[in-house]
Design a protein around this motif. Structure first.
Motif: not given
Length: 497
Positions: A1-4, A6-9
């Motif tokens: 969830m945390a990685e998702d 961080k990858s969003k603009v």
């Protein structure tokens, strides 16, 4: 969830990617916000509609009627506003005190800034002085206001207040240090509304008969003396009287013990604002009184309680755009945002005709072409357009706003931390002004909250306090049971990467 995550603009509601969510679009680094800042207005408009029916902020409050009396006419060198024209002149007022972050049912003694909003019913229209009991605020750009308030409200997952949200935001926003120092000092828990000062906080302006402009800040000093709770006393009061400030104010006025405040103003000539070493439009900083001393203007007395709380207090609507001839605004970015946000919030919460309610309507004659809308109750005849040939109200060019000259016309999202990153001197000065026992209570109050969050957030925040004054950071670290040397060393390594 945390990685998702961080990858969003980040984008706007329409999906447009956001390149800068930290700075409003302004005319130069010290200039005003421009109307084309779609991101600011989208965020503020959405934020104003997030909760119903209570106010988004300042939900719980108390109100009273009073009188403002002029005690000195020195201010007439700086403004043509008629309410100040002679000693002894009186203007009826209405005030609303409030807590900021809590809901309507929250305790009056919570650690929180307090709202200090005044409506002056002058012969030239209403003047609303919408301030707080602190001279500064946590942020200096309105683009961050909704983000900040979200951290003071409830976690959307747990529906609980979250020290982690607060300190995470504050640690990543060092401009908050000055207000955080005030909030966690003794003044963060005032003993009722009668025993605290009020401030415009924002920089406004005054215009004199020669057309000269002066920037100003308003100060309301309590005649009752400052009186605060300790953290333990404030917590105890929650179990004794959740409505302590309301009952104290209402009871005092009811028995004829009318509270009073000395009203003063700081004045800065327009030309000095361009070169003054502190940005005079930065809401996170004060103007030193040694440079701009207080000038006495008058006295505020509260002498009548409302008859119906809902009609007169809950429906009271204050907005900083309400100024009278001889007054104006400034390039203060937070003020610029409030000029649009406040009336927008009132139209949503109370309806488009909120300003015709008795508590909000001017006491002087007023004439507009506004018609219809929910709860419109007046019977008006004649045209609803201008110009017209039927004798309707017309413009008068003598009331045109004074032209404003801007030093830097380049419109961009100016990074305020790049142009002015000193958020440590003034809170450090404030800490050093405190007596040793007050410093100890401040560190203990912060530790009681900051100690509940994870160490990485503690480390960053304590390193900020250390930059304000080493004793400040050391005191908090000790109260939490941490080693200040390890914290400072760890943050130096992070900064070096």
């Amino acid at each position: 969830m945390a990685e998702d995550l961080k990858s969003k603009v980040m984008t706007t509601d329409a999906g447009r990617p956001v390149g800068d969510n930290q700075n409003s679009l302004t005319v130069g680094p010290r200039g005003p916000v421009v109307f084309e800042d779609y991101l600011l207005f989208e965020k503020m408009a959405h934020f104003n509609r997030e909760r119903i029916p209570e106010r988004v902020v300042h939900a719980k409050g108390s109100g009273a009627y009073g009188t403002f009396t002029v005690t000195s006419t020195e201010i007439n060198k700086y403004t043509t506003a008629k309410l100040f024209e002679k000693t002894g002149k009186q203007t009826p007022t209405f005030i609303r005190f409030s807590t900021v972050g809590g809901e309507k049912g929250s305790a009056d003694s919570e650690r929180d800034p307090r709202g200090f909003a005044l409506k002056f019913y002058t012969e030239e229209g209403n003047w609303d002085m919408v301030g707080n009991n602190t001279p500064v605020f946590f942020i200096r750009d309105p683009l961050k206001f909704s983000d900040f308030i979200h951290t003071q409200k409830r976690d959307p997952e747990t529906n609980l207040k979250s020290p982690t949200m607060m300190w995470d935001f504050w640690s990543l926003s060092p401009e908050s240090l000055h207000q955080v120092t005030i909030l966690f000092s003794d003044r963060g828990t005032p003993d009722g509304y009668r025993h605290m000062d009020g401030f415009s906080s924002h920089t406004f302006s005054l215009i004199n008969a020669k057309g000269e402009l002066f920037y100003c800040k308003w100060h309301f000093k309590t005649r009752q003396g400052i009186k605060n709770f300790t953290r333990e006393e404030a917590d105890q009061m929650k179990s004794v009287d959740m409505d302590h400030s309301q009952s104290d104010l209402f009871g005092a006025i009811e028995k004829g013990d009318f509270p009073k405040w000395k009203v003063s103003v700081q004045i800065m000539p327009e030309a000095e604002a361009e070169t003054y070493h502190i940005n005079p439009f930065d809401l996170t900083k004060v103007w030193p009184h040694g440079d701009y001393p207080l000038i006495e203007v008058g006295e505020l007395e509260l002498n009548r309680n409302p008859v119906n709380y809902f009609a007169e207090v809950e429906q009271a609507a204050f907005e900083p755009r309400n100024v009278v001839p001889g007054m104006g605004f400034s390039p203060d970015k937070m003020l610029q945002g409030r000029l649009i946000s406040y009336p927008d919030a009132h139209r949503y919460r109370l309806g488009v005709n909120y300003d015709t309610l008795p508590v909000n309507a001017p006491k002087c004659p007023y004439h507009t072409y506004h018609t219809d809308g929910t709860m419109r109750f007046e019977s008006k005849s004649g045209p609803n357009y201008e110009p017209n040939s039927f004798g309707g109200p017309t413009q008068d060019k003598k009331f045109n706003e004074r032209p404003t000259t801007l030093p830097n016309p380049t419109v961009a999202r100016w990074d305020h931390r790049e142009h002015d990153g000193d958020y440590f001197t003034q809170p450090g000065n404030l800490f050093r002004l405190m007596a040793p026992d007050a410093q100890e209570r401040l560190c203990g109050n912060i530790a009681a909250s900051l100690g509940k969050v994870e160490k990485r957030i503690q480390d960053l925040q304590i390193s900020h306090f250390y930059k304000c004054d080493p004793k400040y950071g050391e005191g908090i670290a000790k109260a939490i049971g941490r080693d200040i040397k390890e914290i400072v060393k760890a943050e130096e390594l992070v900064a070096a990467k």
